[in-house]
Design a protein around this motif. Structure first.
Motif, PDB file in Angstrom:
ATOM      1  N   TYR A  54       0.826  -1.206   0.000  1.00 31.26           N
ATOM      2  CA  TYR A  54       0.000   0.000   0.000  1.00 31.26           C
ATOM      3  C   TYR A  54       0.863   1.261   0.000  1.00 31.26           C
ATOM      4  O   TYR A  54       0.636   2.183  -0.781  1.00 31.26           O
ATOM      5  CB  TYR A  54      -0.932  -0.017   1.216  1.00 31.26           C
ATOM      6  CG  TYR A  54      -1.785   1.223   1.333  1.00 31.26           C
ATOM      7  CD1 TYR A  54      -2.933   1.357   0.568  1.00 31.26           C
ATOM      8  CD2 TYR A  54      -1.434   2.248   2.200  1.00 31.26           C
ATOM      9  CE1 TYR A  54      -3.717   2.494   0.661  1.00 31.26           C
ATOM     10  CE2 TYR A  54      -2.213   3.385   2.296  1.00 31.26           C
ATOM     11  CZ  TYR A  54      -3.347   3.507   1.530  1.00 31.26           C
ATOM     12  OH  TYR A  54      -4.119   4.631   1.619  1.00 31.26           O
ATOM     13  N   ILE A  55       1.857   1.300   0.861  1.00 27.40           N
ATOM     14  CA  ILE A  55       2.723   2.483   0.946  1.00 27.40           C
ATOM     15  C   ILE A  55       3.524   2.657  -0.337  1.00 27.40           C
ATOM     16  O   ILE A  55       3.693   3.775  -0.818  1.00 27.40           O
ATOM     17  CB  ILE A  55       3.651   2.379   2.175  1.00 27.40           C
ATOM     18  CG1 ILE A  55       2.814   2.512   3.436  1.00 27.40           C
ATOM     19  CG2 ILE A  55       4.751   3.418   2.124  1.00 27.40           C
ATOM     20  CD1 ILE A  55       3.547   2.310   4.722  1.00 27.40           C
ATOM     21  N   LEU A  56       4.000   1.567  -0.925  1.00 31.65           N
ATOM     22  CA  LEU A  56       4.752   1.665  -2.175  1.00 31.65           C
ATOM     23  C   LEU A  56       3.901   2.234  -3.302  1.00 31.65           C
ATOM     24  O   LEU A  56       4.374   3.015  -4.117  1.00 31.65           O
ATOM     25  CB  LEU A  56       5.302   0.295  -2.560  1.00 31.65           C
ATOM     26  CG  LEU A  56       6.321  -0.313  -1.596  1.00 31.65           C
ATOM     27  CD1 LEU A  56       6.657  -1.732  -2.028  1.00 31.65           C
ATOM     28  CD2 LEU A  56       7.561   0.539  -1.508  1.00 31.65           C
ATOM     29  N   VAL A  57       2.639   1.869  -3.346  1.00 30.90           N
ATOM     30  CA  VAL A  57       1.736   2.381  -4.377  1.00 30.90           C
ATOM     31  C   VAL A  57       1.402   3.846  -4.112  1.00 30.90           C
ATOM     32  O   VAL A  57       1.480   4.692  -5.006  1.00 30.90           O
ATOM     33  CB  VAL A  57       0.439   1.538  -4.448  1.00 30.90           C
ATOM     34  CG1 VAL A  57      -0.585   2.193  -5.352  1.00 30.90           C
ATOM     35  CG2 VAL A  57       0.752   0.131  -4.923  1.00 30.90           C
ATOM     36  N   LYS A  58       1.047   4.163  -2.892  1.00 26.49           N
ATOM     37  CA  LYS A  58       0.626   5.525  -2.558  1.00 26.49           C
ATOM     38  C   LYS A  58       1.766   6.535  -2.679  1.00 26.49           C
ATOM     39  O   LYS A  58       1.526   7.700  -2.961  1.00 26.49           O
ATOM     40  CB  LYS A  58       0.014   5.573  -1.154  1.00 26.49           C
ATOM     41  CG  LYS A  58      -1.281   4.806  -1.059  1.00 26.49           C
ATOM     42  CD  LYS A  58      -2.301   5.304  -2.072  1.00 26.49           C
ATOM     43  CE  LYS A  58      -3.552   4.472  -2.059  1.00 26.49           C
ATOM     44  NZ  LYS A  58      -4.462   4.777  -3.132  1.00 26.49           N
ATOM     45  N   SER A 108      -6.349 -16.459 -12.783  1.00 27.06           N
ATOM     46  CA  SER A 108      -7.190 -17.641 -12.550  1.00 27.06           C
ATOM     47  C   SER A 108      -6.694 -18.500 -11.388  1.00 27.06           C
ATOM     48  O   SER A 108      -7.493 -19.099 -10.680  1.00 27.06           O
ATOM     49  CB  SER A 108      -7.264 -18.494 -13.818  1.00 27.06           C
ATOM     50  OG  SER A 108      -5.983 -18.944 -14.198  1.00 27.06           O
ATOM     51  N   LEU A 109      -5.392 -18.543 -11.138  1.00 25.20           N
ATOM     52  CA  LEU A 109      -4.856 -19.408 -10.085  1.00 25.20           C
ATOM     53  C   LEU A 109      -4.800 -18.741  -8.716  1.00 25.20           C
ATOM     54  O   LEU A 109      -4.774 -19.418  -7.695  1.00 25.20           O
ATOM     55  CB  LEU A 109      -3.445 -19.879 -10.454  1.00 25.20           C
ATOM     56  CG  LEU A 109      -3.344 -20.802 -11.665  1.00 25.20           C
ATOM     57  CD1 LEU A 109      -1.888 -21.136 -11.950  1.00 25.20           C
ATOM     58  CD2 LEU A 109      -4.145 -22.073 -11.444  1.00 25.20           C
ATOM     59  N   ASN A 110      -4.746 -17.432  -8.687  1.00 25.06           N
ATOM     60  CA  ASN A 110      -4.577 -16.705  -7.441  1.00 25.06           C
ATOM     61  C   ASN A 110      -5.539 -15.518  -7.411  1.00 25.06           C
ATOM     62  O   ASN A 110      -5.123 -14.373  -7.294  1.00 25.06           O
ATOM     63  CB  ASN A 110      -3.131 -16.219  -7.344  1.00 25.06           C
ATOM     64  CG  ASN A 110      -2.517 -16.511  -6.023  1.00 25.06           C
ATOM     65  OD1 ASN A 110      -3.222 -16.652  -5.041  1.00 25.06           O
ATOM     66  ND2 ASN A 110      -1.216 -16.569  -5.995  1.00 25.06           N
ATOM     67  N   GLU A 111      -6.813 -15.813  -7.486  1.00 28.54           N
ATOM     68  CA  GLU A 111      -7.832 -14.783  -7.653  1.00 28.54           C
ATOM     69  C   GLU A 111      -7.820 -13.753  -6.517  1.00 28.54           C
ATOM     70  O   GLU A 111      -7.939 -12.549  -6.756  1.00 28.54           O
ATOM     71  CB  GLU A 111      -9.206 -15.428  -7.755  1.00 28.54           C
ATOM     72  CG  GLU A 111     -10.292 -14.472  -8.160  1.00 28.54           C
ATOM     73  CD  GLU A 111     -11.608 -15.181  -8.414  1.00 28.54           C
ATOM     74  OE1 GLU A 111     -12.635 -14.589  -8.052  1.00 28.54           O
ATOM     75  OE2 GLU A 111     -11.606 -16.290  -8.962  1.00 28.54           O
ATOM     76  N   LEU A 112      -7.631 -14.195  -5.289  1.00 23.30           N
ATOM     77  CA  LEU A 112      -7.642 -13.279  -4.147  1.00 23.30           C
ATOM     78  C   LEU A 112      -6.495 -12.266  -4.236  1.00 23.30           C
ATOM     79  O   LEU A 112      -6.705 -11.056  -4.050  1.00 23.30           O
ATOM     80  CB  LEU A 112      -7.557 -14.066  -2.845  1.00 23.30           C
ATOM     81  CG  LEU A 112      -7.681 -13.274  -1.563  1.00 23.30           C
ATOM     82  CD1 LEU A 112      -9.025 -12.559  -1.488  1.00 23.30           C
ATOM     83  CD2 LEU A 112      -7.488 -14.174  -0.363  1.00 23.30           C
ATOM     84  N   PHE A 166      -6.491  -8.112  -4.975  1.00 23.07           N
ATOM     85  CA  PHE A 166      -5.750  -7.190  -4.118  1.00 23.07           C
ATOM     86  C   PHE A 166      -4.926  -6.222  -4.967  1.00 23.07           C
ATOM     87  O   PHE A 166      -4.934  -5.009  -4.739  1.00 23.07           O
ATOM     88  CB  PHE A 166      -4.838  -7.973  -3.164  1.00 23.07           C
ATOM     89  CG  PHE A 166      -3.924  -7.109  -2.362  1.00 23.07           C
ATOM     90  CD1 PHE A 166      -4.398  -6.397  -1.272  1.00 23.07           C
ATOM     91  CD2 PHE A 166      -2.582  -7.015  -2.698  1.00 23.07           C
ATOM     92  CE1 PHE A 166      -3.540  -5.597  -0.530  1.00 23.07           C
ATOM     93  CE2 PHE A 166      -1.722  -6.212  -1.967  1.00 23.07           C
ATOM     94  CZ  PHE A 166      -2.205  -5.502  -0.870  1.00 23.07           C
ATOM     95  N   VAL A 167      -4.237  -6.755  -5.970  1.00 20.72           N
ATOM     96  CA  VAL A 167      -3.414  -5.924  -6.852  1.00 20.72           C
ATOM     97  C   VAL A 167      -4.291  -4.968  -7.659  1.00 20.72           C
ATOM     98  O   VAL A 167      -3.960  -3.793  -7.825  1.00 20.72           O
ATOM     99  CB  VAL A 167      -2.543  -6.801  -7.777  1.00 20.72           C
ATOM    100  CG1 VAL A 167      -1.830  -5.969  -8.818  1.00 20.72           C
ATOM    101  CG2 VAL A 167      -1.532  -7.589  -6.950  1.00 20.72           C
ATOM    102  N   VAL A 168      -5.431  -5.442  -8.134  1.00 17.68           N
ATOM    103  CA  VAL A 168      -6.359  -4.585  -8.884  1.00 17.68           C
ATOM    104  C   VAL A 168      -6.850  -3.447  -7.995  1.00 17.68           C
ATOM    105  O   VAL A 168      -6.917  -2.288  -8.421  1.00 17.68           O
ATOM    106  CB  VAL A 168      -7.553  -5.403  -9.441  1.00 17.68           C
ATOM    107  CG1 VAL A 168      -8.644  -4.488  -9.973  1.00 17.68           C
ATOM    108  CG2 VAL A 168      -7.080  -6.353 -10.519  1.00 17.68           C
ATOM    109  N   ASP A 179      -5.325  -0.576  -9.972  1.00 21.32           N
ATOM    110  CA  ASP A 179      -6.280  -0.409 -11.073  1.00 21.32           C
ATOM    111  C   ASP A 179      -5.823  -1.279 -12.243  1.00 21.32           C
ATOM    112  O   ASP A 179      -4.639  -1.471 -12.462  1.00 21.32           O
ATOM    113  CB  ASP A 179      -6.373   1.052 -11.511  1.00 21.32           C
ATOM    114  CG  ASP A 179      -7.503   1.314 -12.484  1.00 21.32           C
ATOM    115  OD1 ASP A 179      -7.731   0.483 -13.372  1.00 21.32           O
ATOM    116  OD2 ASP A 179      -8.157   2.351 -12.354  1.00 21.32           O
ATOM    117  N   GLU A 180      -6.749  -1.822 -12.982  1.00 22.12           N
ATOM    118  CA  GLU A 180      -6.425  -2.744 -14.078  1.00 22.12           C
ATOM    119  C   GLU A 180      -5.613  -2.085 -15.192  1.00 22.12           C
ATOM    120  O   GLU A 180      -4.932  -2.767 -15.946  1.00 22.12           O
ATOM    121  CB  GLU A 180      -7.695  -3.370 -14.643  1.00 22.12           C
ATOM    122  CG  GLU A 180      -8.269  -4.436 -13.718  1.00 22.12           C
ATOM    123  CD  GLU A 180      -9.375  -5.232 -14.364  1.00 22.12           C
ATOM    124  OE1 GLU A 180      -9.268  -5.548 -15.561  1.00 22.12           O
ATOM    125  OE2 GLU A 180     -10.342  -5.545 -13.658  1.00 22.12           O
TER     126      GLU A 180
END
Length: 57
Positions: free
Chosen positions: A2-6, A21-25, A29-31, A35-36
């Motif tokens: 979060y801090i790295l993004v902000k 598909s393998l790690n949807e959760l 979180f990354v999306v 943002d996509e």
């Protein structure tokens, strides 16, 4: 993360096409964080990763 993004240190992320598909959760979180429009998908090439690991020996 979060801090790295902000703070602008992370502006985007590169993932393999299997992650969604393998790690949807974790993908969601990354999306939520980036943002996509800032998620770049590349093909998964297992032989590349195998050869990369061997080259570090």
């Amino acid at each position: 993360m979060y801090i790295l993004v902000k703070t602008g240190i992370f502006e985007g992320v590169i993932i393999t096409e299997l992650i969604e598909s393998l790690n949807e959760l974790e993908y969601e979180f990354v999306v939520d964080m980036l943002d996509e429009n800032h998620i770049y998908t590349v093909p998964y090439l297992p032989k590349y990763y195998e050869s990369n690991g061997r080259s570090k020996l």
